[in-house]
Write an enzyme that holds these catalytic residues in place. Structure first.
Site, short mmCIF file in Angstrom:
data_model
loop_
_atom_site.label_atom_id
_atom_site.label_comp_id
_atom_site.label_asym_id
_atom_site.label_seq_id
_atom_site.Cartn_x
_atom_site.Cartn_y
_atom_site.Cartn_z
N ARG A 132 22.33 1.02 1.82
CA ARG A 132 22.62 -0.40 2.04
C ARG A 132 23.43 -0.92 0.85
O ARG A 132 23.30 -0.43 -0.27
CB ARG A 132 21.33 -1.23 2.17
N ASN A 134 0.81 -1.22 0.00
CA ASN A 134 0.00 0.00 0.00
C ASN A 134 0.85 1.27 0.00
O ASN A 134 0.37 2.34 -0.39
CB ASN A 134 -0.92 0.01 1.22
N ASP A 179 10.57 -2.00 0.03
CA ASP A 179 11.58 -1.04 -0.43
C ASP A 179 12.69 -1.73 -1.23
O ASP A 179 13.22 -1.17 -2.19
CB ASP A 179 12.17 -0.28 0.76
N ASP A 206 8.04 6.62 12.39
CA ASP A 206 8.85 6.56 13.61
C ASP A 206 10.25 7.15 13.40
O ASP A 206 11.12 6.98 14.24
CB ASP A 206 8.96 5.12 14.12
#
Length: 556
Positions: free
Chosen positions: A421, A374, A481, A393
């Protein structure tokens, strides 16, 4: 036209020979260094109000003088009460715009000082104005509190207001002049920052001496007089007294050098002292760093070719994280380039619109299914090309968002993120940012804090080719992601990601205990599985990019 001409030593009046571009000097109204001068026709006379810096002891922000005449061209007669105001304590004596008449009453606009020039605007009702007397009183001037703080039109440094009634007589228009940063604010920030650093240095030396890590004693030869050829009784007498005074200080210097052992970090009490001291040092260091490197405090947007833009902030959450969301919305809505906020509500009862305190419009998009897919749902109501996907957060400074937004505008075909990353090895293994830095490169950025072109990114994510990947995301409830990074890498032979290092960022999930990644090892293990599956379907990622590749140093 009567422009500011205080430095020329005279108040000058210009006439338009070819309005509005060509002007010629008509006459000098007063041979005085006036600033913020205004002329108003009131009760049959012309009144000139200004700050006269040529008068003895004039206070630049606290002086007000008045002249009157039968014509705007003069001659101008000084008011018998001049100076009307002339004191440092007089707030808003200096004009902050043209006076105006409302319901037959004259109102004067003044600059509010608040400790600094141009702190705000104040309004005064002129109760008495004639050649012998002047009296005014402050009236309430209601300007809605700026929801975006300093990033609002009347945020911090409003110093000039022009209010005029339209010819129809029904509407009024007010034009404000100002900016986001009070005068001297940048110097103030630097001063405070270096003061904090100085206190930290002093505390480090003191703490080091108290625990015996630093030994500092003044050498005796610095205090005792040197042997020199005598040149008279006065010299001998002078040296005697100097020796006597300095020798009396030696015990104190010895005490200063023998601080070691005052606090023993081997005892529980000593350890508590050291821990408290270290926490104080960390807080003071952070405050100093924020004041010195945190910009001018305005956290203004960065221009590209002299132009600015805005983006939509997207965050995905559910009912267990409502306290996070409230803090998130209130903070980020004040950032200068945030146009609106879209909350993707995945599960539970959504909050009422009034529960979220925001400076920009907030839209809550309730989803039928609790799915990480979503996050990238195609949304026709998004009005900006740029969106920032940001986990609710994660808390960081507005300036970090603005820097990342500038980088995206330079590379709108890429994903610009704050968490790099590096996926490498055979099979590919998911590891943290420390590993990427050790290897000197990255080939992914997490979309939990990333800018992208939503039309481009969301279309790729919901393409037919990405269907298998979306199923994997649903099965693991993870890796959305990672999938988007593969989809971008698969569509280009050049770099598809760009990293911007935030000055600071706090992961609030560590305090809430509701993050899906709270078990780091298990989370990384699942992501390694995703890497393996996505590699089979979409091929390997593009070659890594090195850190410190940006000329502005924002990725260091």
């Amino acid at each position: 036209m009567m422009p500011e001409s205080g430095k020329n030593g005279g108040l000058r009046l210009y006439c338009a020979s070819d309005f509005p571009l060509t002007w010629k000097l008509d006459k000098v109204l007063l041979e005085k260094s006036l600033i913020d001068s205004v002329i108003i026709n009131f009760q049959g006379s012309y009144w000139l109000l200004g700050t006269d810096l040529s008068s003895y002891g004039a206070k630049q922000n606290g002086e007000l003088s008045i002249w009157y005449s039968n014509s705007p061209l003069g001659p101008w007669i000084p008011h018998k009460q001049n100076s009307i105001h002339n004191t440092y304590n007089r707030s808003s004596a200096r004009n902050g715009g043209r006076p105006f008449i409302y319901d037959g009453n004259l109102y004067r606009v003044g600059k509010g000082r608040g400790g600094r020039y141009g702190h705000g605007i104040k309004l005064f009702k002129v109760e008495v104005l004639n050649s012998n007397e002047y009296k005014e009183s402050e009236v309430q001037f209601v300007i809605n509190k700026p929801l975006k703080g300093r990033n609002a039109w009347n945020g911090a440094h409003s110093h000039h207001l022009d209010v005029q009634q339209l010819p129809t007589g029904q509407l009024w228009i007010g034009v404000m002049d100002g900016d986001r940063v009070p005068s001297g604010d940048s110097v103030h920030h630097l001063t405070i920052g270096f003061m904090f650093y100085g206190v930290v240095l002093g505390l480090v030396l003191l703490l080091g001496g108290l625990i015996g890590a630093i030994h500092c004693a003044l050498p005796l030869r610095w205090c005792l007089p040197h042997t020199e050829k005598r040149s008279g009784f006065f010299n001998v007498d002078n040296k005697f007294f100097r020796y006597h005074n300095l020798s009396s200080l030696i015990p104190n210097f010895s005490k200063l050098g023998s601080l070691g052992g005052r606090i023993s970090y081997r005892t529980w009490k000593g350890r508590v002292y050291v821990v408290v001291a270290m926490l104080i040092l960390v807080v003071l260091t952070c405050l100093g760093t924020h004041n010195i490197y945190g910009g001018n405090g305005a956290e203004e947007p960065y221009p590209i070719k002299g132009k600015y833009s805005q983006f939509t902030l997207l965050t995905m959450t559910y009912d267990a994280r409502l306290w996070n969301l409230k803090m998130f919305v209130e903070h980020y809505s004040k950032c200068a380039s945030v146009r609106d906020i879209v909350v993707i509500w995945n599960n539970g009862q959504p909050p009422a619109q009034g529960e979220l305190k925001s400076a920009v419009p907030v839209r809550i998009r309730v989803e039928d299914k609790n799915s990480l897919n979503n996050r990238f749902n195609i949304d026709s109501e998004i009005k900006t090309r740029a969106v920032m996907e940001l986990d609710d957060d994660i808390m960081m400074a507005c300036d970090d968002l603005e820097r990342g937004f500038k980088v995206w505008r330079e590379h709108p075909d890429r994903i610009i993120g704050y968490y790099p990353r590096l996926a490498e090895g055979s099979p590919l293994e998911y590891r943290n940012e420390r590993y990427a830095r050790q290897q000197g490169g990255y080939n992914m950025v997490l979309t939990g804090a990333a800018f992208m072109d939503h039309g481009l990114a969301f279309k790729r994510y919901w393409s037919k080719e990405a269907e298998v990947g979306r199923q994997i995301v649903d099965s693991f409830f993870n890796c959305e992601d990672v999938l988007l990074n593969f989809l971008f890498a698969n569509a280009s032979l050049t770099s598809t990601v760009e990293y911007v290092k935030p000055a600071w960022a706090i992961d609030m999930s560590k305090f809430s205990g509701v993050a899906i990644s709270r078990n780091t090892q298990a989370h990384y293990h699942v992501r390694s599985k995703c890497l393996a599956k996505f590699s089979e379907t979409y091929g390997n990622l593009t070659a890594k990019r090195f850190f410190n590749s940006r000329g502005d140093g924002w990725d260091v």
